[in-house]
Write an enzyme that holds these catalytic residues in place. Sequence first.
Site, PDB file in Angstrom:
ATOM      1  N   SER A 116       0.892  -1.153  -0.065  1.00 35.52           N
ATOM      2  CA  SER A 116      -0.228   0.051   0.142  1.00 35.52           C
ATOM      3  C   SER A 116       0.811   1.293  -0.100  1.00 35.52           C
ATOM      4  O   SER A 116       1.892   1.120   0.607  1.00 35.52           O
ATOM      5  CB  SER A 116      -0.888   0.035   1.176  1.00 35.52           C
ATOM      6  OG  SER A 116      -1.376   1.134   1.584  1.00 35.52           O
ATOM      7  N   TYR A 140      -1.506   0.266   9.939  1.00 33.09           N
ATOM      8  CA  TYR A 140      -1.819  -0.420   9.135  1.00 33.09           C
ATOM      9  C   TYR A 140      -0.791  -0.087   7.861  1.00 33.09           C
ATOM     10  O   TYR A 140      -0.288  -1.206   7.354  1.00 33.09           O
ATOM     11  CB  TYR A 140      -3.275   0.484   8.222  1.00 33.09           C
ATOM     12  CG  TYR A 140      -3.204  -0.186   6.922  1.00 33.09           C
ATOM     13  CD1 TYR A 140      -2.975   0.737   5.589  1.00 33.09           C
ATOM     14  CD2 TYR A 140      -3.841  -1.247   6.409  1.00 33.09           C
ATOM     15  CE1 TYR A 140      -3.178   0.518   4.347  1.00 33.09           C
ATOM     16  CE2 TYR A 140      -4.037  -1.814   4.936  1.00 33.09           C
ATOM     17  CZ  TYR A 140      -3.427  -0.895   4.169  1.00 33.09           C
ATOM     18  OH  TYR A 140      -3.633  -1.283   2.745  1.00 33.09           O
ATOM     19  N   LYS A 144       1.989  -3.300   6.567  1.00 33.07           N
ATOM     20  CA  LYS A 144       2.257  -3.457   5.064  1.00 33.07           C
ATOM     21  C   LYS A 144       3.774  -3.622   4.860  1.00 33.07           C
ATOM     22  O   LYS A 144       4.236  -4.281   3.933  1.00 33.07           O
ATOM     23  CB  LYS A 144       1.711  -2.583   4.206  1.00 33.07           C
ATOM     24  CG  LYS A 144       0.069  -2.725   4.060  1.00 33.07           C
ATOM     25  CD  LYS A 144      -0.140  -4.019   3.599  1.00 33.07           C
ATOM     26  CE  LYS A 144      -1.769  -4.629   3.416  1.00 33.07           C
ATOM     27  NZ  LYS A 144      -1.832  -5.748   2.888  1.00 33.07           N
TER      28      LYS A 144
HETATM   29  C1  WQD Z   1      -8.773  10.260   0.867  1.00 34.97           C
HETATM   30  C2  WQD Z   1      -8.848  11.842   1.045  1.00 34.97           C
HETATM   31  C3  WQD Z   1      -9.494  12.465   3.424  1.00 34.97           C
HETATM   32  C4  WQD Z   1     -13.527  11.117   3.190  1.00 34.97           C
HETATM   33  C5  WQD Z   1      -6.237   5.474   2.046  1.00 34.97           C
HETATM   34  C6  WQD Z   1      -5.994   4.378   3.030  1.00 34.97           C
HETATM   35  C7  WQD Z   1      -5.929   2.996   2.454  1.00 34.97           C
HETATM   36  C8  WQD Z   1      -4.822   2.762   1.323  1.00 34.97           C
HETATM   37  C9  WQD Z   1      -4.581   4.215   0.704  1.00 34.97           C
HETATM   38  C10 WQD Z   1      -4.833   0.723   0.237  1.00 34.97           C
HETATM   39  C11 WQD Z   1      -8.112  12.227   2.514  1.00 34.97           C
HETATM   40  C12 WQD Z   1     -10.309  12.963   2.453  1.00 34.97           C
HETATM   41  C13 WQD Z   1     -12.110  11.637   2.832  1.00 34.97           C
HETATM   42  C14 WQD Z   1     -14.515  12.358   3.233  1.00 34.97           C
HETATM   43  C15 WQD Z   1     -12.558  13.846   2.882  1.00 34.97           C
HETATM   44  N1  WQD Z   1      -5.117   2.017   0.255  1.00 34.97           N
HETATM   45  N2  WQD Z   1     -11.772  12.622   2.756  1.00 34.97           N
HETATM   46  N3  WQD Z   1     -13.886  13.615   3.099  1.00 34.97           N
HETATM   47  O1  WQD Z   1      -6.439   8.358   3.532  1.00 34.97           O
HETATM   48  O2  WQD Z   1      -5.935   8.838   1.168  1.00 34.97           O
HETATM   49  O3  WQD Z   1      -5.665   6.537   2.276  1.00 34.97           O
HETATM   50  O4  WQD Z   1      -5.897   5.118   0.721  1.00 34.97           O
HETATM   51  O5  WQD Z   1      -4.197   0.233   0.936  1.00 34.97           O
HETATM   52  O6  WQD Z   1      -7.017   2.634   2.071  1.00 34.97           O
HETATM   53  O7  WQD Z   1      -4.804   4.513   3.479  1.00 34.97           O
HETATM   54  O8  WQD Z   1      -7.854   7.414   1.737  1.00 34.97           O
HETATM   55  O9  WQD Z   1     -10.178   8.066   0.947  1.00 34.97           O
HETATM   56  O10 WQD Z   1      -9.724   7.835   3.575  1.00 34.97           O
HETATM   57  O11 WQD Z   1      -9.196   9.709   2.137  1.00 34.97           O
HETATM   58  O12 WQD Z   1     -12.087  15.097   2.766  1.00 34.97           O
HETATM   59  O13 WQD Z   1     -15.744  12.212   3.514  1.00 34.97           O
HETATM   60  O14 WQD Z   1     -10.238  12.438   1.190  1.00 34.97           O
HETATM   61  O15 WQD Z   1      -9.134  13.558   4.088  1.00 34.97           O
HETATM   62  O16 WQD Z   1      -7.677  13.438   2.213  1.00 34.97           O
HETATM   63  P1  WQD Z   1      -6.572   7.916   2.240  1.00 34.97           P
HETATM   64  P2  WQD Z   1      -9.180   8.151   2.044  1.00 34.97           P
END
Ligand code: WQD
Length: 325
Positions: A116, A140, A144
């Site tokens: 990841s 998490y 990984k």
């Molecule tokens: C993306 C962005 C939030 C919801 C994920 C996980 C894991 C990994 C990498 C596989 C962030 C913002 C979110 C909302 C928002 N994948 N957000 N409003 O945190 O980048 O990482 O992907 O292993 O799955 O680590 O993904 O989709 O949670 O958030 O503003 O209602 O969207 O703050 O900036 P993230 P995410």
Amino acid sequence: MTWLVTGGAGYIGAHVVAAMREAGDDVVVLDDLSSGDPARISDVPLVTGSVLDGALVGRTLQEHAVDGVVHLAAKKQVEESIRRPLHYYRENVEGLRVLLEAVTDAGVESFVFSSSAAVYGAPDVELVREDTECRPVNPYGWTKLIGEQMVADVAAVSGLRHADLRYFNVAGAGRAEWADRGAANLVPMVFRQLDARQPPQVFGADFPTPDGTCVRDFIHVADIASAHRAAARALEERRIDSLTANIGRGEGVSVREMIDLILDVTGTAGEDWAKPVVMPRRPGDPARVVAAAGTLRDVLGWAAEHDLEDMVSSAWAGWVARRPQ
Ligand code: WQD
């Protein structure tokens, strides 16, 4: 060639199983169904159980004469990993240890490991390369990174050929019924808000980015699956012994841009109640995580084929299909 896909009844797993079947591989799935759905993989043998059950894994490798393993079975919610670190270390690290023990005992020679972008933590670079320093910021991500090290250490003494694939932000669905049900990532979380006629929430708009919201590298789950197929084929044909590769599109998209696209696709862009609201930052969110995506292209000739509109419209079709009728 027969491949065992652990976690093959899951969101990503179902797409990987379909890609491997379409490429002519025999596939058997091991899944504990804690979040997987057998209906996603009706055309392949399913062994119901956990990778933590070493005897079951060993029997499965033997009975199906498995030549290679694609290991997807893991817990992947960042927030949950912070609340329940030992659960994550058990499932993701001990589970991998038991699996690797069975794999080496059975003489399996090829191993694709689902890693990841979370291994990088909060990289302060324009594009994240595979040699960018890995500093996970949550359990998490640590599971990984530790997993990658375990695979490398086993490969060093056993000759196991392996590919560690570091997913960036996965979205979309190849088929409506395979859509992500976890709803713990941006796209399904916004869908859930819209279904409740609530505005999408933007977790922070004061980041050092062009529009102030976080920037991510979104990749269609079908592209994730084709990358697994390409890596598995290269291992099988002994074109690679070990590979660590980002799976992303190399294109940064902001949260606001993604939400605007979601509002367009769902037909709610003009609704006053759907105007996004800015909330406080979420702890630990890096401003920008975008892949340097050249390794898979250069080594395997792989390229992502799906664009953002494909991701959002296919995810929405899957979301709508699941609504109680
Ligand atoms: C993306 C962005 C939030 C919801 C994920 C996980 C894991 C990994 C990498 C596989 C962030 C913002 C979110 C909302 C928002 N994948 N957000 N409003 O945190 O980048 O990482 O992907 O292993 O799955 O680590 O993904 O989709 O949670 O958030 O503003 O209602 O969207 O703050 O900036 P993230 P995410």
